[in-house]
Scaffold this active site. Structure first.
Site, short mmCIF file in Angstrom:
data_model
loop_
_atom_site.label_atom_id
_atom_site.label_comp_id
_atom_site.label_asym_id
_atom_site.label_seq_id
_atom_site.Cartn_x
_atom_site.Cartn_y
_atom_site.Cartn_z
N HIS A 181 49.09 33.39 32.62
CA HIS A 181 48.31 34.75 32.77
C HIS A 181 47.40 35.06 31.15
O HIS A 181 47.89 35.63 30.68
CB HIS A 181 49.49 35.95 32.97
N HIS A 241 42.76 32.31 33.26
CA HIS A 241 43.08 32.54 34.79
C HIS A 241 42.26 33.79 35.06
O HIS A 241 41.67 33.54 36.18
CB HIS A 241 44.73 33.18 34.53
N HIS A 276 41.43 41.66 35.33
CA HIS A 276 42.51 42.18 36.10
C HIS A 276 43.86 41.63 35.62
O HIS A 276 44.80 42.55 36.03
CB HIS A 276 42.34 41.52 37.68
N ASP A 277 43.95 40.90 34.54
CA ASP A 277 45.18 40.59 33.94
C ASP A 277 45.22 40.69 32.36
O ASP A 277 45.82 39.88 31.49
CB ASP A 277 45.65 39.22 34.15
N ASP A 297 42.96 36.28 42.73
CA ASP A 297 43.86 36.26 42.21
C ASP A 297 44.97 35.03 42.75
O ASP A 297 45.31 34.46 42.08
CB ASP A 297 44.73 37.39 42.31
#
Length: 1652
Positions: free
Chosen positions: A1396, A1400, A1436-1437, A1550
């Site tokens: 993560h 990614h 998103h991460d 994802d």
């Protein structure tokens, strides 16, 4: 329905008058009540038309209507059907409720016809008193809901007739709060129920009319074939009379005449032979090159030994047939004598069917006409004048078709009628009885013989009552019919129907008896049968008129001398007594001469064999004398060998006798080789010729045992290529050349020609008994082969059942199922073909293929799938059953085929499907459309149902082909018409499978008072009845059921080692009665059958015991406790005190939480499953205590599962399985020790990049450098490389080498410079960052882009945004974008997570970009939405901690507390995203106004939150449902389509990395496993609950297992759902996933093999 009807219904239901409302117009303003009424009317409009409304829609809309009227959360509808309540909903797991007021609440209401309201369901003793509870379901989640109130109301139609009831659950008021049902609600249900009842009546009437119409159409379709069957009888008879006329005027026979005889006999080949002095000569033949020379021995045997007709049903087991006759299956040989004394023979051949007794009569009639040729001319019958007959018919008062009508094949005619009746009404069996009003009898012919079964007129029997009262009788019936034969129809549904015609004084022409076993006859069935009987009556009238001149109108043929006071049984037995006579033919012998070709052969051999100088001299002697004995005695001198011998084949066991001797000796292996294969052989110590592998094996030790130097064996054959002996030449003086050997093999033809007139005829010494013994040997071999096949299939079925018990993989379930179908149906191949979404899905036991299908093949495909029932098709290479599969959107068929090339001959003959399996396969095909509606994303429930179907089919396997083989063998051995196998079990006799030529239903049990069978079983002997009806031991029960008359009968017992197995019966010998030889033959055969049946029965029992013990042993490894839905224990496989220190007696009346108190965690998990929050929970290494006083803990693993359909008493239950983990832990420790020893080469998680290799090399170089300055510089380089951020660009000012990061003030200028100048320079900074991208669109839109190889991620991000013109459109400055991406990258990489991280995030952004840019999906979004989705995907991460949400919650982290344990990380990512946007110089949204900003903010937040894996299943279900609605509602037509689709795409992005090729995906997989392993280690340190799937990921077995499960059950369903919308654009992604799964499985198997 017309407009007026719609208006009336609307007014009636809503209460609106025509004055207050326009005809269809609606008022411009409508109050809520009117809107509700209009919605109700719309519901009714959907169900009012039975043509367009299905049952499922009717039930659903009716329930919605009741819910709308009462504000109920859930409604269940129950309809009255056959004294039961049908459950109309799909979610209860029940189909019917018993109409018992103690069974359930709906049943109580239906019985008492009063409504019930329950306001306290949880405490109501009344509600809990019912055996079955009907649960409420949540309309959103389709799971059980907690009841707050319920009401059940009976439903009445307009005539106050009860037709069902409805149960309501949980009323909601206008404020969405729980409330109770009132009397007003009951009144609303009553009024609505009346309307629903009237509509339901319309539906039922429409369904009935539709069914009648369908059956009427079917009748019309079958009428042509019925008339054809009727007229074929007359046509064949008429053709015979024409033939007789022609033969009477002919002086010779030619091929044209033989062609006419072939047509009459309905055969394929025909030959006429003349007989001379024990020889036959072919006079003339017709057909397809009949191989009559092969049949010469059989014809001579029939003519000279039997001297009577011979009917051979199966030529493959006939000993007198020398070669295989692949084309022909049966043969009829009829000898005769001309009036001049000349003997002759007619030989008829068929390719498929057998010759029947009526064929023999036709043949005999033809023989009578042939014998007059050239001698006496007989006048034949004239042609029948139908016009004259019709005129005479008008004068007649009585109908009569006597059974003795000559040359009428009534058996075939009746069979045709029965076949059509069974097809139309789906009967188990039926019989047709024709009236003879002259003799006052009814008769039928259910046999191929000419014998008929007669029934006297008697009002005490079912047939007689129907005939005499001209009345339809249906049994069982409320009417008190005093019938003497009611017991014969016990436990069956019977309809007896008169065949009527108004052209005769007595209108009844006959009676039809129809039988069903599963369900009663309906009015529709009665109507259809009555209509079809009119066609039968027309056919019978046609036969009557055609044969009017043949009927004796005055004198009865059979005189009924029985007294009127005799019982019906006595009358029946009396009129069915019959004797038969057998005649033989005397034949005279006349010699004939054969042509000689020996001299030419001798001359040829003399010229060819020049190496033998004496040969010419000795061959000259043979030419002059033509004496075979001299030839043999001189041959060894001519060929320079030690001796020459000739051996004749003495019998069909291939024993041989030497020339001039009568003693028979066994053939050696070499002689058998020559005789069996009809090949010569030359063997010396140095040579074997021909070079044959089988010959080489035989001769391997030949000279050691025989003491020969060389030997040559030559088969001797006659002119018809039949083997008559073998010529043996011993010990040549010199080794022969191949040319000489090839030449010498012609000696066989010379010897065969010399001995042609003196050839010993095997049939001359062959008695009928000897021939029968050979046939017995052949059939014994066949029975053994078929038994082997049964055993193999039985084991295959049992193994498949065992495999399905634990299999959840869909593809494997389907393949195992196809294996079961092949084994249980005794077929060579089973395949399932389904057409869905323009694709053909083909499933076999080896593979599952999905491919396109052409238009032509699709049309052919539809011919099988659109059939109403299964069909059977016979072809030259196979016979196949086709079972149709059809629904509105899916169609296909199941094919069960028997390929000749894939089955042994013995198995092929008896490959059939039992009636029981046909019913099972039809049920399976009814289930499959719904199953494939979900395919390939099939729910576990549907998989379980399919697995259960296959297991039932396998469980019901029976050796039906063995029973069929035994029946066929019996008929062949003793030449009987029929055969029956009885199995003796538990004091009763049953007939397995389809007995008595398919007339008796499967596993039919007969009455226990069978005197004949019991006597055979008790005495262990056989009984031969020459006339069955004269023997009181014979029971006529089966004759009455099958309408087949038994004349002669031979019954033999089946016993093995003192155990009673059953009996076999041969019925009705073709020629006369059964002989002592038949009796002895069948007794010998019964020994073989007994052994095989005993072996199969024993094996079946052992297999069942084995698998039962296996199942028990598996369950005994753990404690299995089953709790009812009330929470009380109902079953435990072991004493409970072993784990909880309490006996089952102590706890059986307690709730689980009352006696599990010391174990709060276990109680909480149990409660979670009981409340429906989880369907199953599995935990390992849990500590539990036996009791509150026990301080010791036991380490266990436990699993809690919800069971549906647990038993008849409990619809649902909960299973708790507990296993002791100590033994498992010990085993694991041992395994871990072993693993440590091989860890160096076992671990799959090793990963070394080129950078790491370079760092290692630089470190070694550094150690070897002495210069301190160089060493320090190199150390800094190594540190910089190890620190990462190598691809992060450094911004430099044009014309300067200063690093932006080190500038302390703006552009590193003195602070006293002009501020305005500084600002203007800052504005120009955006222009200084020049992004002249070198990335092509082809590279950018690459589905297989490798994120690990991207050096400049910012460049790609810029291009992705620029591809949608977002940078220009939203005025995004380059510096702002650069600052924002840089900040996001730093925060994403802050925690140094293996997976993560920013790489990614970039990979996810590229995945979302590809879905939007490379498919049609982008057209459904605005530019603002696309911008928001791309920002959400890159962020998103951001600031991910490398741990899961559950870890944050369990560790009580700051984030978990901040976000209240809900979507902790996702909420944090969204927050950090907007924090970053508000940092100085990072706001890429600064050009947006407030309204636009709020819109894109909503898009970004919702998309990031959608990446929470806890929402995976909900998102998947929603999108699956939405994509399947695209045909009705296009994408974008619903308000929230774009929002949900965007969230779905980010969630797909994802999980984008498994869609990459395996080389890329493997790296991602290893990195995420490394991250999981780190979390597991930290969990152990902190003492928080462990995440079990993260354990031991360094072990190949665990690693590959986890990845395979993740890909199969998470990733693949997600992308297959996406494929529904974006196919074919993303088909390659799903293919990559499947490919990655296969590679993982292969590697897993390799590691397992290495570990073993």
């Amino acid at each position: 329905m017309n407009d007026n009807s719609m208006k009336k219904l609307y007014r009636r239901f809503t209460g609106l008058s025509s004055q207050s409302k326009a005809s269809y117009g609606l008022p411009s303003s409508r109050n809520p009540s009117e809107s509700l009424q209009m919605k109700e009317f719309e519901y009714l409009a959907k169900i009012i038309n039975p043509k367009t409304c299905s049952k499922k829609t009717f039930y659903s809309i009716s329930g919605s209507l009741f819910a709308l009227k009462t504000n109920a959360c859930w409604v269940e509808l129950f309809l009255l059907k056959k004294n039961k309540l049908k459950v109309c909903g799909e979610h209860q797991g029940l189909r019917f409720l018993e109409l018992d007021d103690k069974e359930s609440l709906p049943a109580y209401v239906a019985v008492h016809k009063e409504p019930v309201i329950v306001t306290n369901p949880h405490t109501s003793v009344f509600l809990k008193s019912f055996r079955t509870s009907i649960k409420g379901i949540s309309a959103l989640t389709l799971r059980e809901i907690k009841l707050t109130c319920t009401a059940c109301v009976p439903l009445f139609d307009n005539e106050k007739q009860l037709y069902g009831c409805v149960q309501l659950y949980n009323k909601i008021d206008a404020n969405r709060c729980q409330t109770f049902f009132t009397e007003d609600d009951l009144e609303k249900v009553n009024s609505t129920g009346i309307v629903i009842g009237e509509i339901l009546k319309t539906h039922l009437e429409y369904s009935s009319l539709k069914q009648k119409n369908f059956k009427l159409i079917k009748i019309l379709d079958q009428q042509n074939s019925l008339w054809s069957a009727s007229n074929s009888l007359y046509k064949r008879q008429n053709t015979l009379y024409k033939l007789i006329d022609i033969l009477s005027s002919q002086k010779f026979i030619d091929r044209i005449l033989l062609k006419l005889i072939t047509k009459v006999m309905q055969c394929t080949d025909l030959a006429l032979f003349l007989c001379h002095d024990s020889k036959i000569k072919l006079y003339e033949s017709y057909g397809k090159n009949g191989q009559y020379e092969i049949l010469s021995n059989l014809i001579e045997y029939s003519c000279f030994v039997l001297k009577k007709a011979l009917n051979i049903r199966d030529l493959s087991v006939e000993p007198l047939v020398n070669c295989d006759l692949n084309k022909y299956s049966s043969c009829l040989i009829v000898p005769g004598v001309f009036k001049s004394g000349q003997a002759y023979v007619l030989c008829f051949l068929k390719t498929q069917k057998d010759f029947l007794n009526v064929d023999l009569k036709y043949a005999e009639k033809i023989m009578d006409s042939i014998k007059n040729i050239n001698f006496l001319m007989l006048g034949g019958k004239g042609r029948i004048n139908l016009t004259d007959f019709r005129q005479e018919c008008n004068l007649l008062q009585k109908f009569s078709i006597p059974s003795y009508l000559e040359f009428y094949d009534f058996y075939t005619f009746f069979s045709e009628i029965k076949e059509k009746l069974i097809d139309i009404v789906e009967l188990s069996s039926c019989s047709i009885y024709v009236a003879d009003q002259i003799t006052d009898e009814l008769w039928t012919q259910n046999s191929s013989s000419s014998s008929s079964l007669f029934f006297p007129y008697s009002a005490n029997t079912l047939i007689g009552y129907t005939y005499m009262h001209n009345q339809i009788i249906i049994l069982p019936s409320n009417s008190n019919y005093e019938l003497s034969d009611c017991d014969a129809f016990k436990d069956k549904f019977v309809l007896s129907l008169p065949i009527r015609s108004n052209k005769f004084k007595n209108p009844v022409l006959g009676v039809i008896i129809c039988i069903k076993k599963s369900k009663a006859f309906t009015d529709s069935d009665s109507w259809v049968l009555e209509k079809y009987s009119e066609s039968i009556a027309n056919a019978l009238e046609n036969i009557y008129i055609s044969n009017l001149s043949s009927i004796n109108l005055n004198t009865p043929i059979f005189s009924n001398n029985a007294s009127p006071c005799n019982s019906p049984r006595s009358l029946f037995r009396a009129i069915n007594m019959r004797n038969s006579d057998i005649t033989k033919i005397d034949l005279k012998k006349e010699s004939i001469n054969l042509g000689i070709f020996i001299n030419e052969l001798l001359d040829f051999m003399t010229k060819s064999l020049k190496e033998f100088p004496k040969i010419e001299k000795y061959f000259k002697i043979v030419k002059d004398l033509q004496e075979p004995n001299v030839f043999i005695s001189k041959l060894h001198k001519a060929l320079d060998c030690q001796r020459s011998e000739l051996y004749f084949v003495a019998d069909y066991n291939y024993r041989i006798s030497k020339l001039g001797q009568s003693k028979r000796i066994e053939s050696n292996e070499l002689a058998k080789y020559c005789i069996l294969k009809k090949k010569f052989a030359y063997v010396s110590r140095d040579k074997i010729y021909p070079n044959d592998e089988g010959l080489s094996l035989i001769c391997k030790d030949f000279f050691k045992t025989e003491g020969e130097k060389s030997i040559m064996m030559i088969p001797v054959m006659n002119s018809s290529s039949s083997i008559i002996g073998v010529l043996v030449l011993h010990n040549f003086l010199q080794d022969l050349s191949e040319t000489s050997i090839e030449c010498l093999k012609s000696l066989g033809a010379i010897v065969g020609a010399l001995y042609s007139q003196k050839e010993p005829k095997i049939w001359e010494n062959l008695t009928e008994k000897n021939r029968s013994q050979y046939v017995l040997q052949q059939w014994s071999k066949t029975i053994i082969e078929v038994s082997k096949s049964c055993i193999s299939n039985m084991i295959s079925c049992k193994n498949s059942i065992c495999a399905l018990k634990t299999e959840h993989d869909l593809d494997k379930i389907l393949k195992i199922g196809m294996t079961i179908l092949s084994a249980s149906t005794i077929s060579s191949k089973s395949s399932l073909k389904i057409y869905k979404n323009n694709k053909l899905i083909k499933i076999t036991c080896q593979e599952i293929l999905i491919k396109d299908i052409s238009h032509n093949k699709l049309q052919k495909f539809k011919t099988y799938s659109n059939q109403k029932s299964y069909s059977r098709i016979f072809q030259s290479s196979q016979s196949a059953y086709y079972f149709p599969i059809s629904s509105k959107t899916i169609f296909g068929y199941l094919k069960i085929s028997t390929l000749k090339s894939m089955l042994k001959e013995t198995s092929k003959k008896f490959a059939t499907i039992s009636q029981n399996h046909i019913f099972l396969l039809q049920d399976l095909c009814t289930f499959l459309p719904g199953f494939f509606q979900e395919y390939p994303s099939v729910s576990l429930e549907s998989r379980s149902k399919l697995s259960n179907f296959f297991q039932i089919i396998a469980f019901k396997y029976s050796p039906s082909n063995l029973y069929l083989a035994v029946q066929t063998a019996i008929k062949s051995l003793v030449n009987s018409e029929r055969a029956i196998v009885y199995i003796y079990e538990e004091g009763k006799f049953s007939i397995p499978e389809q007995g008595a030529d398919m007339e008796i239903p499967s596993n039919f049990s007969i009455s226990e008072d069978q005197v004949l069978l019991n006597e055979v079983m008790a005495s262990n002997s056989s009984i031969n009845l020459e006339n069955a009806y004269e023997d009181t031991r014979f029971d006529t029960q089966l004759d009455k059921i099958t309408a087949y008359k038994t004349l002669s009968l031979l019954c033999v017992g089946l016993n093995y080692a003192g155990q009673k197995i059953g009996c076999i019966e041969a019925i009705n010998k073709f020629t006369g009665t059964f002989t002592h030889n038949d009796q002895e033959l069948l007794e010998n055969f019964s020994e073989i059958v007994s052994v095989m049946l005993q072996i199969i029965n024993t094996l079946q029992k052992n297999l069942e015991d084995h698998f039962q013990l296996l199942a028990i042993s598996n369950s005994m490894q753990s404690y299995n406790l089953v709790f009812s839905d009330s929470g009380k224990i109902v079953y435990c496989n072991k004493p409970t005190e072993g784990i909880f220190d309490k006996t089952i007696e102590e706890v059986k009346d307690l709730m689980y939480n009352e006696w599990m108190r010391p174990n709060e965690g276990l109680i909480d998990d149990m409660m979670s499953v009981f409340n429906g929050e989880n369907n199953g929970i599995r935990k390992v290494s849990q500590k539990i205590r036996k009791s509150e006083n026990d301080s010791a803990f036991t380490t266990v693993n436990y699993r809690i599962s919800l069971l549906d359909h647990f038993s008849h008493e409990y619809f649902s239950a909960v299973l708790l399985s507990i296993e002791d983990a100590s033994a498992i832990e010990s085993l694991y420790n041992e395994f871990k020790t072993v693993q440590e020893n091989v860890r160096e080469f076992v671990s799959p998680l090793r990963l070394e990049t080129k950078l790491q290799k370079s760092l290692k090399a630089l470190s070694l170089i550094e150690k070897g450098i002495d210069n301190a300055e160089i060493k320090e510089s190199l150390s800094q380089i190594i540190s910089s490389l190890q620190g990462g951020h190598l691809k992060k660009p450094t911004l430099l000012i044009n014309g300067s080498d200063k690093d932006m990061a080190k500038i302390t003030s703006i552009l590193d200028m003195p602070m006293d410079l002009n501020l305005q100048k500084s600002i203007s320079m800052l504005d120009g900074l955006d222009e200084m960052i020049v992004l002249d991208s070198r990335i092509s669109l082809e590279d950018l839109r690459n589905w297989e882009l490798n994120a690990f190889q991207i050096e400049d991620q910012f460049e790609y991000i810029y291009c992705m945004l620029n591809d949608f013109d977002l940078i220009r459109h939203y005025k995004i400055k380059n510096t702002t974008l650069f600052n924002f991406i840089t900040k996001i990258k730093d925060k994403s990489n802050f925690w140094n997570n293996p997976f993560h991280n920013f790489r990614h995030c970039f990979n996810v952004m590229h995945g979302v970009y590809m879905l939007l840019a490379s498919t049609t999906a982008g057209s459904y979004f605005t530019s603002l939405q696309i911008f928001g989705l791309l920002i959400a995907s890159i962020c998103h991460d951001v600031d991910h901690r490398g741990r899961t949400n559950m870890f944050e919650v369990f560790s009580q982290s700051e984030l978990a507390n901040r976000y209240h344990d809900k979507s902790v990380l996702e909420r944090h990512h969204a927050a950090v995203t907007f924090y970053t946007l508000h940092e100085e110089g990072c706001n890429v949204l600064e050009a947006l106004n407030r309204e636009t900003y709020m819109l894109i903010r909503k898009t970004i937040i919702s998309a990031i939150l959608a990446t929470d894996m806890a929402k995976h299943l909900r998102i998947l279900d929603e999108m699956n449902t939405r994509f399947k609605q695209l045909g009705e509602k296009k994408m974008g037509s619903l308000e929230n389509d774009a929002d949900k689709l965007g969230q779905f795409f980010v969630h797909c992005g994802d999980l984008w990395h498994p869609c990459k090729p395996y080389s890329i995906y493997e790296v991602w997989s290893i990195l995420v496993c490394q991250e999981f392993s780190d979390q597991y280690q930290e969990e152990m340190k902190l003492g928080v609950p462990l995440t079990s799937f993260m354990k031991d990921l360094d072990k190949p077995k665990v690693y590959y297992g986890n990845e395979i499960g993740f890909l199969t059950y998470v990733v693949k369903p997600l992308w297959e759902c996406c494929q529904l919308f974006l196919s074919p654009d993303i088909d390659r992604l799903v293919e990559n996933i499947n490919h990655n799964i296969e590679i993982m499985k292969k590697k897993q198997a390799e590691w397992k093999e290495a570990e073993e």
